[in-house]
Design a protein around this motif. Structure first.
Motif, mmCIF file in Angstrom:
data_model
loop_
_atom_site.group_PDB
_atom_site.id
_atom_site.type_symbol
_atom_site.label_atom_id
_atom_site.label_comp_id
_atom_site.label_asym_id
_atom_site.label_seq_id
_atom_site.Cartn_x
_atom_site.Cartn_y
_atom_site.Cartn_z
ATOM 1 N N PHE A 113 0.682 -1.023 0.002
ATOM 2 C CA PHE A 113 0.319 -0.073 -0.042
ATOM 3 C C PHE A 113 0.826 0.870 0.020
ATOM 4 C CE2 PHE A 113 -2.749 2.464 3.395
ATOM 5 C CZ PHE A 113 -3.487 3.213 2.035
ATOM 6 N N ASN A 159 0.413 -6.129 5.356
ATOM 7 C CA ASN A 159 -0.618 -6.479 5.158
ATOM 8 C C ASN A 159 -1.040 -7.247 4.591
ATOM 9 O OD1 ASN A 159 -1.963 -4.916 2.144
ATOM 10 N ND2 ASN A 159 -3.297 -4.971 3.870
ATOM 11 N N ASP A 191 -2.385 -4.644 8.873
ATOM 12 C CA ASP A 191 -3.050 -4.420 8.177
ATOM 13 C C ASP A 191 -3.898 -5.031 7.906
ATOM 14 O OD1 ASP A 191 -4.449 -2.222 6.717
ATOM 15 O OD2 ASP A 191 -3.135 -1.220 6.106
ATOM 16 N N SER A 220 -11.591 -0.925 9.690
ATOM 17 C CA SER A 220 -11.683 0.007 9.211
ATOM 18 C C SER A 220 -13.193 -0.326 8.204
ATOM 19 C CB SER A 220 -10.902 -0.014 7.457
ATOM 20 O OG SER A 220 -11.709 1.711 6.715
ATOM 21 N N LYS A 223 -14.226 -0.719 3.535
ATOM 22 C CA LYS A 223 -14.110 -2.124 2.382
ATOM 23 C C LYS A 223 -15.482 -2.933 2.784
ATOM 24 C CE LYS A 223 -10.362 -0.035 1.636
ATOM 25 N NZ LYS A 223 -9.589 0.745 0.500
HETATM 26 C C1 LIG Z 1 -3.697 -1.479 2.634
HETATM 27 C C2 LIG Z 1 -4.499 -0.645 2.687
HETATM 28 N N1 LIG Z 1 -4.724 -0.391 4.482
HETATM 29 C C3 LIG Z 1 -5.940 0.987 4.670
HETATM 30 C C4 LIG Z 1 -6.158 1.612 3.895
HETATM 31 C C5 LIG Z 1 -6.564 2.782 4.465
HETATM 32 O O1 LIG Z 1 -8.371 2.637 4.797
HETATM 33 P P1 LIG Z 1 -9.263 3.649 5.484
HETATM 34 O O2 LIG Z 1 -7.839 5.191 5.518
HETATM 35 O O3 LIG Z 1 -10.294 3.948 4.201
HETATM 36 O O4 LIG Z 1 -9.552 2.620 6.578
HETATM 37 C C6 LIG Z 1 -5.832 1.363 2.723
HETATM 38 C C7 LIG Z 1 -6.883 2.105 1.676
HETATM 39 O O5 LIG Z 1 -7.264 2.146 0.314
HETATM 40 C C8 LIG Z 1 -5.543 0.022 2.396
HETATM 41 O O6 LIG Z 1 -5.680 -0.237 0.968
#
Ligand SMILES: Cc1ncc(COP(=O)(O)O)c(C=O)c1O
Length: 376
Positions: A113, A159, A191, A220, A223
Motif C-alpha cells: 500500500f 498487510n 493491516d 476499517s 471495505k
Molecule cells: C491496505 C490498506 N490499508 C489502509 C487503507 C486506508 O483505508 P481507510 O483509511 O479508508 O480505512 C487502505 C485504503 O485503500 C488500504 O488499501
C-alpha cells in the motif's frame, strides 16, 4: 517559500493522479472502494441523526460512549485496547508518528500500500521495503532477513489480504513474523482492512488468539462495511502501543465526526448481516472478472485471499515504462489500471486491476484492456 524538508518527494498519489486526469468516458478499474450500496443500517442512522434536535458538540477524543460500547462488543476488547480513528489511515499515521522518527526504520511490504512509505517519510523515518514470496504472500524468512539487516527498525507493517496483490498470510507466517518483531522490541502493525472481504475461507488474523503484546491490528469501515466516505477505522491491540498513538490522533483531528460515529455504531452492530451481504456483492464481481478476463485476456485470475484486487502481469510492451504504458491504456484505451511500480520496485512488471466497481464497468474495463494485453 519552501515547505519542510520532510515534504520532499511527496506528491499526489499515482492512483489519484491517474483518476483525476482521466478523459471523459473512461472506465476506472483503478480505485479501491466498494461500488455497492451503503448499507441501509448506516443510512437510517444518518437520517435519525439528521432529524434529531440540539447542538453538534465535539465529543470525547476516544469516540462517543455509544460507539465505544459497540466496539467493545465487536472486538471483545476494553476501551484501552482499541483506538477509533479517522479511517484506518488515521490510525496508521498516528502509530507511525508515535513509534518512529528521524533515524528510525520502518519495515513495509514491497509491493505494498503506497501510504506506508509516505507515512514513514513524513515521520522523518526511513522506509525499508521487504520482499514477499513468489505468490506475494507473507514470507517470514524474507521478512526476518530484512529485519536482521535493519538494526534501527522501530515499527513493521504487514498487510493481508494485501493491497495491491490480493495475497494473504498464513497463521504460521504471522506467528513467525510476530515472534521476530517481539524479540527485537519492534512494534508490529497488522493491516487487516480487507479481511472480511473473502470468497471462501476467512483469512487468518494476528489477534485471533487474543491481543499480542507489542502488536495492533487495523480495521476499517471502508471495505467490507462499504462506507469509505464515513472515514472511520480502528486499531485494536496492545494498550501500550495504542497510548502514544492516541495522543497523535488527538492532536491531528481532536475527535471524529458525530454523524459518522452514529452511522458506524449502526453498521458495526449489524456486522453479522452487513458482512455476508458484502461477500455476496464481492462474489458477483469476482465471477464477472473471471469470465471477462478469460474471454478478453485469456487469463484466469487467481482467487485472492481477500479484497478486490487482481494483479495482472504487464505485457512486454508495458514493462520498460509502466506509468507511460498505463497512461496510454487510459488515454487511448479508456480504462484506468494502476501500474504496479506505484506500489514498490518489486511491483514493476504488474498492474493492479480493481474489481470493486460495478459488474458492467468490470466487463467493459477488461474488454478495453484486451487491445493492450492480448497477443503482445
Ligand atoms: C491496505 C490498506 N490499508 C489502509 C487503507 C486506508 O483505508 P481507510 O483509511 O479508508 O480505512 C487502505 C485504503 O485503500 C488500504 O488499501
Amino acid at each position: 517559500m519552501r515547505p519542510a524538508a520532510r515534504m520532499e518527494g511527496l506528491g499526489l498519489s499515482v492512483i489519484r493522479a491517474l483518476n483525476e486526469g482521466a478523459p471523459a468516458g473512461c472506465v476506472s478499474l483503478g480505485l479501491g472502494e466498494p461500488s455497492w450500496e451503503l448499507p441501509r443500517e448506516a443510512r437510517e442512522a444518518l437520517a435519525a441523526w439528521a432529524s434529531s434536535e440540539g447542538s453538534c458538540p465535539y465529543g470525547p477524543n476516544a469516540g462517543t460512549p455509544e460507539l465505544r460500547a459497540v466496539f467493545r462488543d465487536f472486538l471483545g476488547a476494553t476501551d484501552a485496547e482499541f483506538l477509533v480513528s479517522a479511517g484506518s489511515q488515521g490510525a496508521l499515521f498516528s502509530l507511525v508518528h508515535a513509534w518512529a522518527g528521524p533515524g528510525d526504520q520502518v519495515l513495509l511490504p514491497d509491493p505494498g500500500f503506497l501510504a506506508y512509505p509516505t507515512l514513514a517519510r513524513l515521520a522523518g523515518a526511513e522506509p525499508v521495503p521487504y520482499p514477499l514470496a513468489p505468490d506475494f504472500s507473507l514470507d517470514p524468512g524474507l521478512f526476518r532477513a530484512v529485519l536482521d539487516s535493519a538494526p534501527r527498525t522501530r515499527l513493521a507493517i504487514v498487510n493481508h489480504p494485501a493491497n495491491p496483490t490480493g495475497a494473504g498470510a498464513s497463521r504460521g507466517a504471522l506467528d513467525e513474523v510476530y515472534a521476530a518483531c517481539r524479540a527485537r522490541g519492534v512494534v508490529l502493525v497488522s493491516d487487516e482492512v480487507y479481511r472480511e472481504l473473502y470468497l471462501d475461507e476467512r483469512p487468518a488474523g494476528l489477534a485471533d488468539t487474543g491481543i499480542r503484546p507489542g502488536a495492533v491490528v487495523l480495521g476499517s469501515l471502508s471495505k467490507a462495511f462499504a462506507a469509505p466516505g464515513l472515514r472511520l477505522g480502528w486499531a485494536h491491540g496492545d494498550p501500550e502501543v495504542l497510548a502514544p498513538a492516541r495522543l497523535v490522533h488527538n492532536a491531528m483531528v481532536s475527535c471524529l465526526s458525530r454523524p459518522a460515529q452514529a452511522a458506524a455504531a449502526a453498521l458495526i452492530a449489524s456486522a453479522g448481516s452487513v458482512f455476508p451481504r458484502a461477500r455476496s456483492e464481492l462474489a458477483v464481481r469476482r465471477e464477472t472478472l473471471r469470465s471477462a478476463a478469460r474471454e478478453h485476456l485469456g487469463w484466469d485470475p487467481p482467487a485472492p485471499a481477500g479484497g478486490f484486487y487482481a494483479w495482472l502481469a504487464l505485457p512486454p510492451a508495458g514493462r520498460a515504462d509502466p506509468l507511460s504504458f498505463c497512461l496510454a491504456v487510459r488515454d487511448r484505451g479508456g480504462v484506468i489500471v494502476v501500474p504496479g511500480s506505484a506500489f514498490g520496485t518489486r511491483g514493476a512488471s504488474y498492474a493492479r486491476v480493481s474489481w470493486a466497481g460495478s459488474p458492467v464497468d468490470i466487463t467493459e474495463g477488461v474488454r478495453r484492456l484486451s487491445a493492450f494485453w492480448r497477443d503482445q
